[in-house]
Design a protein around this motif. Sequence first.
Motif, mmCIF file in Angstrom:
data_model
loop_
_atom_site.group_PDB
_atom_site.id
_atom_site.type_symbol
_atom_site.label_atom_id
_atom_site.label_comp_id
_atom_site.label_asym_id
_atom_site.label_seq_id
_atom_site.Cartn_x
_atom_site.Cartn_y
_atom_site.Cartn_z
ATOM 1 N N LEU A 141 49.982 15.630 54.974
ATOM 2 C CA LEU A 141 51.282 16.660 55.223
ATOM 3 C C LEU A 141 51.947 16.098 54.231
ATOM 4 N N GLY A 142 52.332 14.956 54.509
ATOM 5 C CA GLY A 142 53.035 13.579 54.083
ATOM 6 C C GLY A 142 53.602 14.004 52.295
ATOM 7 N N PHE A 150 55.481 6.739 55.388
ATOM 8 C CA PHE A 150 55.146 8.068 56.295
ATOM 9 C C PHE A 150 53.678 8.343 54.965
ATOM 10 N N SER A 195 50.688 6.142 55.435
ATOM 11 C CA SER A 195 50.365 5.733 57.375
ATOM 12 C C SER A 195 50.775 4.186 57.471
ATOM 13 N N SER A 202 43.813 9.343 55.669
ATOM 14 C CA SER A 202 44.654 8.577 56.384
ATOM 15 C C SER A 202 46.205 9.121 55.587
ATOM 16 N N ALA A 203 46.257 8.515 54.868
ATOM 17 C CA ALA A 203 46.825 8.824 54.018
ATOM 18 C C ALA A 203 47.888 10.013 52.924
ATOM 19 N N TYR A 237 53.837 16.151 63.523
ATOM 20 C CA TYR A 237 52.967 16.713 62.734
ATOM 21 C C TYR A 237 51.931 18.238 62.837
HETATM 22 N N1 PHE Z 1 50.071 9.693 55.766
HETATM 23 C C1 PHE Z 1 50.417 10.984 56.034
HETATM 24 C C2 PHE Z 1 50.678 11.940 55.158
HETATM 25 O O1 PHE Z 1 51.589 11.776 54.565
HETATM 26 C C3 PHE Z 1 50.943 10.655 57.925
HETATM 27 C C4 PHE Z 1 50.613 9.649 58.711
HETATM 28 C C5 PHE Z 1 51.502 8.599 58.574
HETATM 29 C C6 PHE Z 1 49.451 9.148 59.500
HETATM 30 C C7 PHE Z 1 51.405 7.579 59.971
HETATM 31 C C8 PHE Z 1 49.084 8.084 59.815
HETATM 32 C C9 PHE Z 1 50.861 7.136 60.028
HETATM 33 O O2 PHE Z 1 50.818 13.326 56.032
#
Ligand code: PHE
Length: 448
Positions: free
Chosen positions: A24-25, A225, A228, A20-21, A103
């Motif tokens: 794309l971030g 972000f 997550s 999750s973490a 996203y």
């Molecule tokens: N953490 C994910 C990323 O870096 C994006 C995300 C944000 C997923 C919030 C879940 C909740 O791409």
Amino acid sequence: MNGREHWGSRIGFILAAAGSAVGLGNVWKFPFITGMYGGAAFVLFYLISILFIGLPVMLIEFSIGRRTQLNPVGAFRTLAPKGPWFLVGVMGVTVGFIILSYYSVVAGWTLSYILKAVVGGFNGFSSPEVAGEAFAAYSSHPVWPILSHAVFMFLCVWFVSRGVKSGIERGNRILMPTLFLIILLLIIRGVTLEGSGEGLKFLFKPDFSKLTPNAMLVATGHAFFTLSLGMGAMLTYGSYLSKKEDLVRSALWIMVADTGVALLAGIAIFTAVFAMGFEPNAGPGLVFHVFPAIFAVMPGGVFFGILFFLLLSIAALTSGMSLLEVVTAYFIDQRGWSRHKASMVFGFLIFLLGVPSALSFGVLGKVHIFGMILFDFFDYLSFKYMLPLGGFLMVLFTIFRWKPQSLLEELRKGGPALKISTGLATLLLLISALFVGVTFVAGILGKA
Ligand code: PHE
């Protein structure tokens, strides 16, 4: 709560939460906002945010999730039956909905670029300008970005509808090791290329004059972000945990993996950007301009091009699943829907909300909200304002309503006897609340 599905194993949970973490971030957003907001000073502030607020908020989310065994709304309702705290959960579910909508558009671009790489589509990209024009042509097309956005949403629904253990966990168990392997291959390829010291300087030599209050808020928002946090994704994943898990250790692993991938991606992209004499502030298209141009000229470029965009797609998919899971869990727990129905209905609605974002690089390019195209509006609204606000409220909730004592109690289950007094825990929480609060207000007032 009886009957709630749980993760099959500790490593399964860690892989899913890291999945999750890491998304794309890390590989898409971190490089482009670092480029836009001034480089090293921005990176430094992001790292400080990770430490001072990322860690506490992650521990809070895991603890609340595991304690209540519920989605964000149900969790806050259980711990604070009276009063408006459940609205933090409502906001979280809403933000999950919004984030996934745009996203998925970017994730769709990455899927299309795998295809482009496979058919040798990067061959003619002699410079980042040519690659940039090709990207502009692709992202402004009225059909392709929507189709690939649909394919990505379909994949998210496919995994989430199969359940926590046999969908999300199983997917992550295969996808995350693949992702690490690809990163390893790309790094070996990267360090054997001629690099550029300029890129490293940009990333690691801070120029504090560039660190405006606005840049600070973007850095803090990005810390939420990328981990997550602030909307209940980690809370929801925590709700599938048993009391045996060591939450602190898991959180540290996840943070190290996430930050590590971001910094490596940053090194890979900025050495290339500067080596090729390209501008670092190209915005959301940055990785789509720079990497194809590199792959076009480098030996084995087709192969590494495919790998790179596969990496991005996998990273996006494991994050997309967690975003959809937040919305799905809410409708299962609170509204009694079946997992299939919840994931499909909301997968579809999120797809619909994403269509305007997908079109905002082309036919809807003239539609502006607060001076931004729709894609940027949804992006900034969610990551710069709503996530920090959500995280801030979660910390306040823990200090004043749930009480730091309850947090420590939950953290001690399954973990080592944390030697930290309630007083110190309260102080640390106050510091993170102050940190987010001041950054938030300064960022909004100091619009720069
Ligand atoms: N953490 C994910 C990323 O870096 C994006 C995300 C944000 C997923 C919030 C879940 C909740 O791409």
